[in-house]
Design a protein around this motif. Structure first.
Motif, PDB file in Angstrom:
ATOM      1  N   VAL A 177      13.073   6.314  35.145  1.00  0.00           N
ATOM      2  CA  VAL A 177      12.167   6.858  36.150  1.00  0.00           C
ATOM      3  C   VAL A 177      12.957   7.642  37.192  1.00  0.00           C
ATOM      4  N   THR A 178      14.036   7.042  37.679  1.00  0.00           N
ATOM      5  CA  THR A 178      14.838   7.686  38.717  1.00  0.00           C
ATOM      6  C   THR A 178      15.959   8.520  38.105  1.00  0.00           C
ATOM      7  N   ALA A 179      16.550   9.373  38.925  1.00  0.00           N
ATOM      8  CA  ALA A 179      17.692  10.172  38.477  1.00  0.00           C
ATOM      9  C   ALA A 179      18.871   9.279  38.113  1.00  0.00           C
ATOM     10  N   ALA A 180      19.053   8.181  38.838  1.00  0.00           N
ATOM     11  CA  ALA A 180      20.158   7.268  38.548  1.00  0.00           C
ATOM     12  C   ALA A 180      19.976   6.613  37.180  1.00  0.00           C
ATOM     13  N   GLU A 181      18.745   6.224  36.857  1.00  0.00           N
ATOM     14  CA  GLU A 181      18.479   5.634  35.547  1.00  0.00           C
ATOM     15  C   GLU A 181      18.672   6.659  34.432  1.00  0.00           C
ATOM     16  N   LEU A 182      18.279   7.883  34.695  1.00  0.00           N
ATOM     17  CA  LEU A 182      18.457   8.962  33.722  1.00  0.00           C
ATOM     18  C   LEU A 182      19.939   9.239  33.493  1.00  0.00           C
ATOM     19  N   GLU A 183      20.710   9.251  34.571  1.00  0.00           N
ATOM     20  CA  GLU A 183      22.152   9.472  34.458  1.00  0.00           C
ATOM     21  C   GLU A 183      22.827   8.338  33.691  1.00  0.00           C
ATOM     22  N   ALA A 184      22.393   7.106  33.903  1.00  0.00           N
ATOM     23  CA  ALA A 184      22.979   5.980  33.190  1.00  0.00           C
ATOM     24  C   ALA A 184      22.741   6.111  31.685  1.00  0.00           C
ATOM     25  N   VAL A 191      11.100  11.903  28.177  1.00  0.00           N
ATOM     26  CA  VAL A 191      12.514  12.228  28.355  1.00  0.00           C
ATOM     27  C   VAL A 191      12.881  13.348  27.391  1.00  0.00           C
ATOM     28  N   VAL A 192      13.569  14.347  27.910  1.00  0.00           N
ATOM     29  CA  VAL A 192      14.149  15.409  27.079  1.00  0.00           C
ATOM     30  C   VAL A 192      15.637  15.472  27.386  1.00  0.00           C
ATOM     31  N   ALA A 193      16.452  15.445  26.341  1.00  0.00           N
ATOM     32  CA  ALA A 193      17.902  15.571  26.489  1.00  0.00           C
ATOM     33  C   ALA A 193      18.362  16.764  25.662  1.00  0.00           C
ATOM     34  N   ILE A 194      19.131  17.649  26.271  1.00  0.00           N
ATOM     35  CA  ILE A 194      19.690  18.806  25.580  1.00  0.00           C
ATOM     36  C   ILE A 194      21.208  18.710  25.654  1.00  0.00           C
ATOM     37  N   THR A 195      21.845  18.567  24.501  1.00  0.00           N
ATOM     38  CA  THR A 195      23.303  18.460  24.463  1.00  0.00           C
ATOM     39  C   THR A 195      23.922  19.847  24.425  1.00  0.00           C
ATOM     40  N   ARG A 196      25.135  19.955  25.014  1.00  0.00           N
ATOM     41  CA  ARG A 196      25.806  21.245  25.121  1.00  0.00           C
ATOM     42  C   ARG A 196      27.242  21.173  24.612  1.00  0.00           C
ATOM     43  N   GLY A 197      27.476  20.343  23.596  1.00  0.00           N
ATOM     44  CA  GLY A 197      28.817  20.222  23.045  1.00  0.00           C
ATOM     45  C   GLY A 197      29.809  19.741  24.085  1.00  0.00           C
ATOM     46  N   GLY A 198      30.911  20.465  24.196  1.00  0.00           N
ATOM     47  CA  GLY A 198      31.955  20.097  25.145  1.00  0.00           C
ATOM     48  C   GLY A 198      31.573  20.271  26.594  1.00  0.00           C
ATOM     49  N   ASP A 199      30.411  20.886  26.851  1.00  0.00           N
ATOM     50  CA  ASP A 199      29.962  21.084  28.231  1.00  0.00           C
ATOM     51  C   ASP A 199      29.028  19.985  28.720  1.00  0.00           C
ATOM     52  N   GLY A 200      28.811  18.947  27.902  1.00  0.00           N
ATOM     53  CA  GLY A 200      28.005  17.819  28.353  1.00  0.00           C
ATOM     54  C   GLY A 200      26.556  17.929  27.934  1.00  0.00           C
ATOM     55  N   SER A 201      25.647  17.492  28.787  1.00  0.00           N
ATOM     56  CA  SER A 201      24.228  17.508  28.440  1.00  0.00           C
ATOM     57  C   SER A 201      23.362  17.584  29.689  1.00  0.00           C
ATOM     58  N   VAL A 202      22.128  17.997  29.473  1.00  0.00           N
ATOM     59  CA  VAL A 202      21.103  18.038  30.515  1.00  0.00           C
ATOM     60  C   VAL A 202      20.001  17.070  30.097  1.00  0.00           C
ATOM     61  N   LEU A 203      19.595  16.188  31.001  1.00  0.00           N
ATOM     62  CA  LEU A 203      18.499  15.262  30.725  1.00  0.00           C
ATOM     63  C   LEU A 203      17.431  15.427  31.795  1.00  0.00           C
ATOM     64  N   ALA A 204      16.171  15.371  31.336  1.00  0.00           N
ATOM     65  CA  ALA A 204      15.076  15.590  32.275  1.00  0.00           C
ATOM     66  C   ALA A 204      13.896  14.691  31.959  1.00  0.00           C
ATOM     67  N   THR A 205      13.220  14.264  33.024  1.00  0.00           N
ATOM     68  CA  THR A 205      11.911  13.633  32.940  1.00  0.00           C
ATOM     69  C   THR A 205      10.969  14.508  33.766  1.00  0.00           C
ATOM     70  N   PRO A 206       9.691  14.209  33.807  1.00  0.00           N
ATOM     71  CA  PRO A 206       8.808  15.005  34.665  1.00  0.00           C
ATOM     72  C   PRO A 206       9.204  14.972  36.139  1.00  0.00           C
ATOM     73  N   ASP A 207       9.965  13.944  36.559  1.00  0.00           N
ATOM     74  CA  ASP A 207      10.261  13.780  37.985  1.00  0.00           C
ATOM     75  C   ASP A 207      11.742  13.787  38.339  1.00  0.00           C
ATOM     76  N   ALA A 208      12.618  13.877  37.354  1.00  0.00           N
ATOM     77  CA  ALA A 208      14.055  13.825  37.646  1.00  0.00           C
ATOM     78  C   ALA A 208      14.814  14.663  36.633  1.00  0.00           C
ATOM     79  N   ARG A 209      16.007  15.109  37.041  1.00  0.00           N
ATOM     80  CA  ARG A 209      16.840  15.925  36.147  1.00  0.00           C
ATOM     81  C   ARG A 209      18.298  15.736  36.525  1.00  0.00           C
TER      82      ARG A 209
END
Length: 295
Positions: free
Chosen positions: A261-268, A208-226
């Motif tokens: 594993v899934t995008a929904a789990e990553l979003e949660a 899992v990689v998470a990149i925060t963007r301050g007031g613009d939120g964040s991007v989270l990624a796994t090898p299979d979901a983003r």
């Protein structure tokens, strides 16, 4: 409610945040990115220990009292002087830092006897001599702990860009989860788009990689979901400790629910972390929320 199934070891600095506010007043409170992560984890119900350098001075006693009040176990013996970070707060709530630091952690004799299921390392102490050895000793056990890493770049406190990049890459390869800010990503890989920066980190091995963007939120990624998440609306008091609250909440969620594993789990997982950060920026200083507040 304490999570008795997991025990987190946080390795990194503890210091006093000396904050100069726009109105000219100055406050002094416990802080340091790993210190804040340890407090955040404990407030979210995770059994947590902190291995840091804290002085046997008055500031060290202040840090120890905060840890005790939040049920974080001291894993290091106090000695020498306590580090201080002087922050100047701008009118928009952003912070600029000046540091006076010491880093010579001395673990208590029983620290390796504890059953750590998670180890977190980050911030400028991750690039200091001795931290690599401490991390290797913490990970030298039959059941490999979950490893999380936050580069939390403080350019004035670390080595050359090439040296730090090599060390950050080494730590990323040892980690299952890496969280960094967009500013960290740009310092480590200037001019590289965030999605590409996430891909580069994932190629090193993290799940899992998470990149925060301050007031613009964040991007989270796994090898299979983003997923790309917007930040919750909140009135910003200051941004001190926001990334640390995000990190602690992300760790706590992953310890409770497993790696996504899934995008929904990553979003949660990302949404939980962002709610924690939003609460922190709404109040003064590094003051991470409890699980009840996030809920």
């Amino acid at each position: 409610m304490t999570d008795t199934a997991h025990a987190s070891l946080v390795i990194g600095e503890a210091l006093i945040d000396e904050v100069a506010l726009p109105d000219g007043s100055v406050s002094r409170t416990p802080g340091g990115s790993p210190f804040n992560v340890a407090i955040g984890l404990s407030r979210l119900g995770v059994n947590t220990g902190l291995l840091a350098h804290m002085g046997d001075d008055d500031d060290g006693s202040v840090l120890a009292a905060r840890l005790a009040s939040d049920d974080v176990t001291e894993i290091g013996a106090r000695h020498g002087s306590t580090s201080v970070a002087h922050a100047t707060i701008a009118d928009d709530g952003s912070a600029a830092y000046d540091f006076r630091v010491a880093w010579d952690p001395r673990p208590t004799s029983d620290w390796l006897e504890r059953q750590w299921t998670h180890v977190h390392v980050g911030s400028f102490s991750a690039y200091r001599d001795g931290t690599r050895r401490l991390l290797e000793r913490a990970l030298d056990r039959p059941e490999a702990p979950l490893v999380t890493f936050d580069p939390n770049i403080r350019a004035s406190l670390i080595g050359s860009r090439d040296e730090v990049r090599a060390r950050a890459q080494e730590l990323a390869r040892r980690s299952q989860v890496v969280k960094l800010s967009d500013e960290d990503a740009d310092w480590l890989s200037p001019g590289v788009a965030l999605d590409d920066a996430a891909d580069r980190l994932l190629a090193m091995g993290p799940r899992v990689v998470a990149i925060t963007r301050g007031g613009d939120g964040s991007v989270l990624a796994t090898p299979d979901a983003r997923v790309s998440l917007g930040a919750p609306r909140t009135e910003v008091t200051d941004t001190i400790g926001a990334g640390d609250s995000y990190m602690a909440a992300l760790i706590a969620h992953l310890l409770a629910h497993g790696l996504p594993v899934t995008a929904a789990e990553l979003e949660a997982a990302g949404s939980y972390a962002q709610r924690a950060a939003a609460i922190t920026v709404s109040r003064r200083g590094a003051n991470p929320p409890t699980a009840a507040e996030i809920a």
